[in-house]
Design a protein around this motif. Structure first.
Motif, short mmCIF file in Angstrom:
data_model
loop_
_atom_site.label_atom_id
_atom_site.label_comp_id
_atom_site.label_asym_id
_atom_site.label_seq_id
_atom_site.Cartn_x
_atom_site.Cartn_y
_atom_site.Cartn_z
N VAL A 278 5.52 12.36 18.30
CA VAL A 278 4.97 13.50 19.04
C VAL A 278 4.04 14.24 18.08
O VAL A 278 4.44 14.58 16.97
N VAL A 279 2.80 14.44 18.52
CA VAL A 279 1.85 15.24 17.77
C VAL A 279 1.41 16.34 18.72
O VAL A 279 0.87 16.07 19.78
N GLU A 280 1.71 17.59 18.35
CA GLU A 280 1.38 18.70 19.23
C GLU A 280 0.96 19.92 18.43
O GLU A 280 1.28 20.03 17.25
N LEU A 281 0.25 20.78 19.10
CA LEU A 281 -0.20 22.03 18.49
C LEU A 281 0.56 23.16 19.16
O LEU A 281 0.47 23.34 20.37
N ASP A 282 1.34 23.90 18.39
CA ASP A 282 2.11 25.03 18.89
C ASP A 282 1.49 26.29 18.29
O ASP A 282 1.73 26.59 17.13
N GLU A 283 0.67 26.97 19.11
CA GLU A 283 -0.15 28.09 18.63
C GLU A 283 -1.07 27.58 17.53
O GLU A 283 -1.91 26.76 17.81
N ASP A 284 -0.89 28.00 16.29
CA ASP A 284 -1.72 27.54 15.19
C ASP A 284 -1.00 26.57 14.27
O ASP A 284 -1.44 26.32 13.15
N ALA B 166 -7.90 29.18 10.22
CA ALA B 166 -9.09 29.60 10.96
C ALA B 166 -10.27 28.79 10.46
O ALA B 166 -10.32 28.39 9.30
N GLY B 167 -11.21 28.54 11.32
CA GLY B 167 -12.37 27.76 10.92
C GLY B 167 -12.29 26.31 11.33
O GLY B 167 -13.20 25.54 11.08
N TYR B 168 -11.17 25.91 11.94
CA TYR B 168 -11.01 24.54 12.42
C TYR B 168 -10.87 24.56 13.93
O TYR B 168 -10.24 25.44 14.50
N ASN B 169 -11.47 23.57 14.59
CA ASN B 169 -11.48 23.49 16.05
C ASN B 169 -10.18 22.85 16.54
O ASN B 169 -10.00 21.64 16.44
N LYS B 170 -9.29 23.66 17.06
CA LYS B 170 -7.98 23.19 17.49
C LYS B 170 -8.04 22.34 18.76
O LYS B 170 -7.14 21.57 19.03
N GLU B 171 -9.10 22.50 19.56
CA GLU B 171 -9.21 21.76 20.81
C GLU B 171 -9.63 20.31 20.62
O GLU B 171 -9.52 19.51 21.53
N THR B 172 -10.14 19.97 19.46
CA THR B 172 -10.65 18.61 19.25
C THR B 172 -9.78 17.80 18.29
O THR B 172 -10.25 16.82 17.71
N ASP C 16 13.50 14.33 14.33
CA ASP C 16 13.37 14.47 12.89
C ASP C 16 11.96 14.97 12.61
O ASP C 16 10.99 14.42 13.10
N MET C 17 11.84 16.00 11.83
CA MET C 17 10.54 16.61 11.57
C MET C 17 9.83 15.86 10.45
O MET C 17 10.42 15.59 9.41
N TYR C 18 8.59 15.52 10.69
CA TYR C 18 7.76 14.97 9.63
C TYR C 18 6.93 16.07 9.00
O TYR C 18 6.84 16.16 7.79
N ALA C 19 6.32 16.90 9.83
CA ALA C 19 5.46 17.93 9.25
C ALA C 19 5.25 19.09 10.22
O ALA C 19 5.25 18.90 11.43
N ARG C 20 5.11 20.27 9.65
CA ARG C 20 4.69 21.49 10.37
C ARG C 20 3.62 22.10 9.49
O ARG C 20 3.90 22.55 8.39
N LEU C 21 2.38 22.08 9.98
CA LEU C 21 1.26 22.53 9.18
C LEU C 21 0.48 23.62 9.90
O LEU C 21 0.16 23.47 11.08
N LEU C 22 0.18 24.68 9.20
CA LEU C 22 -0.63 25.76 9.76
C LEU C 22 -2.09 25.32 9.77
O LEU C 22 -2.63 24.92 8.73
N VAL C 23 -2.72 25.36 10.95
CA VAL C 23 -4.14 25.02 11.06
C VAL C 23 -4.91 26.31 10.79
O VAL C 23 -4.82 27.26 11.57
#
Length: 105
Positions: free
Chosen positions: A14-20, A67-73, A58-65
């Motif tokens: 699962v690869v998902e964006l939860d807020e930032d 500002a300055g990066y396009n989260k929609e793409t 099992d968590m592989y990663a939680r990374l803060l994206v």
């Protein structure tokens, strides 16, 4: 970014964006969920909490994206046990430089 995920298929991840926050985790199989639920209940956790805990992968990663990066793409690709996640940078604005005077006392 790339992550080694040997032996996992697209359906396992699962690869998902939860807020930032970009979250990359492994999905659990039904057998793993039932075993985790049974372990949680045996250790005295309520059935509701045991069910929620059993479904967490099992968590592989939680990374803060940042500002300055396009989260929609955001794009992810899996090949030969390597998950590559691409996050495009937004076009940079012209940098502004301001000189600050230094007072000497």
């Amino acid at each position: 970014m790339w992550f080694e995920v040997p032996g996992l298929s697209k359906e396992d991840l699962v690869v998902e964006l939860d807020e930032d926050v970009l979250v990359i985790r492994k999905m659990k199989t039904k057998a793993e969920i039932e075993a985790a639920r049974a372990d949680a209940i045996a250790s005295g956790i309520s059935k509701d909490a045991a069910g929620a805990a059993a479904h967490d992968g099992d968590m592989y990663a939680r990374l803060l994206v940042p500002a300055g990066y396009n989260k929609e793409t955001i794009k992810a690709e899996l090949a030969s046990g390597v998950l590559k996640v691409h996050i495009r940078k937004v076009m940079e604005c012209a940098r502004r430089r301001i000189n600050v005077n230094i007072d000497v006392k």
